[in-house]
Design a protein around this motif. Sequence first.
Motif, short mmCIF file in Angstrom:
data_model
loop_
_atom_site.label_atom_id
_atom_site.label_comp_id
_atom_site.label_asym_id
_atom_site.label_seq_id
_atom_site.Cartn_x
_atom_site.Cartn_y
_atom_site.Cartn_z
N GLU A 55 4.55 -2.16 -0.41
CA GLU A 55 4.10 -0.78 -0.58
C GLU A 55 2.57 -0.73 -0.48
O GLU A 55 1.90 -1.75 -0.65
N ASP A 56 2.05 0.45 -0.22
CA ASP A 56 0.59 0.60 -0.18
C ASP A 56 0.01 0.35 -1.56
O ASP A 56 0.57 0.76 -2.57
N PHE A 57 -1.14 -0.31 -1.57
CA PHE A 57 -1.79 -0.64 -2.84
C PHE A 57 -2.67 0.51 -3.27
O PHE A 57 -3.57 0.95 -2.54
N ILE A 58 -2.42 1.03 -4.46
CA ILE A 58 -3.22 2.09 -5.04
C ILE A 58 -3.72 1.59 -6.38
O ILE A 58 -2.92 1.43 -7.32
#
Length: 110
Positions: A104-107
């Motif tokens: 998943e995209d890192f936030i």
Amino acid sequence: MAFLPDEARSLPPPPLLNKCSAWLGLAGWVAALLDNAFNRRPVLRAGVHRQLLFTTVGWFVGYYLAKRTEYVHAKLDRELFEYIRHHPEDFKTAEKKRIGELLEDFIPIR
């Protein structure tokens, strides 16, 4: 059915020192020691020839059991691979995903 069919000769022989041979050789030696103990003879010193015989017989039986086990597993593998070859629709390979598609995209959380 014979213990080892003729088609088992095409397989490579198992190593002489394998787990099955060692365990059954040890079991044969312990059986000779127990025979001495039950007959009230000195456990380790009496019947050394019998101890060697029981150990050798156990080793021999263990070797042929290992050989039979390898034959049974090779036969099963051959049958399974033959089934897979005849039914490729049941065994489709999934397309490979890239690592970016899996993560998943890192936030960052601050």
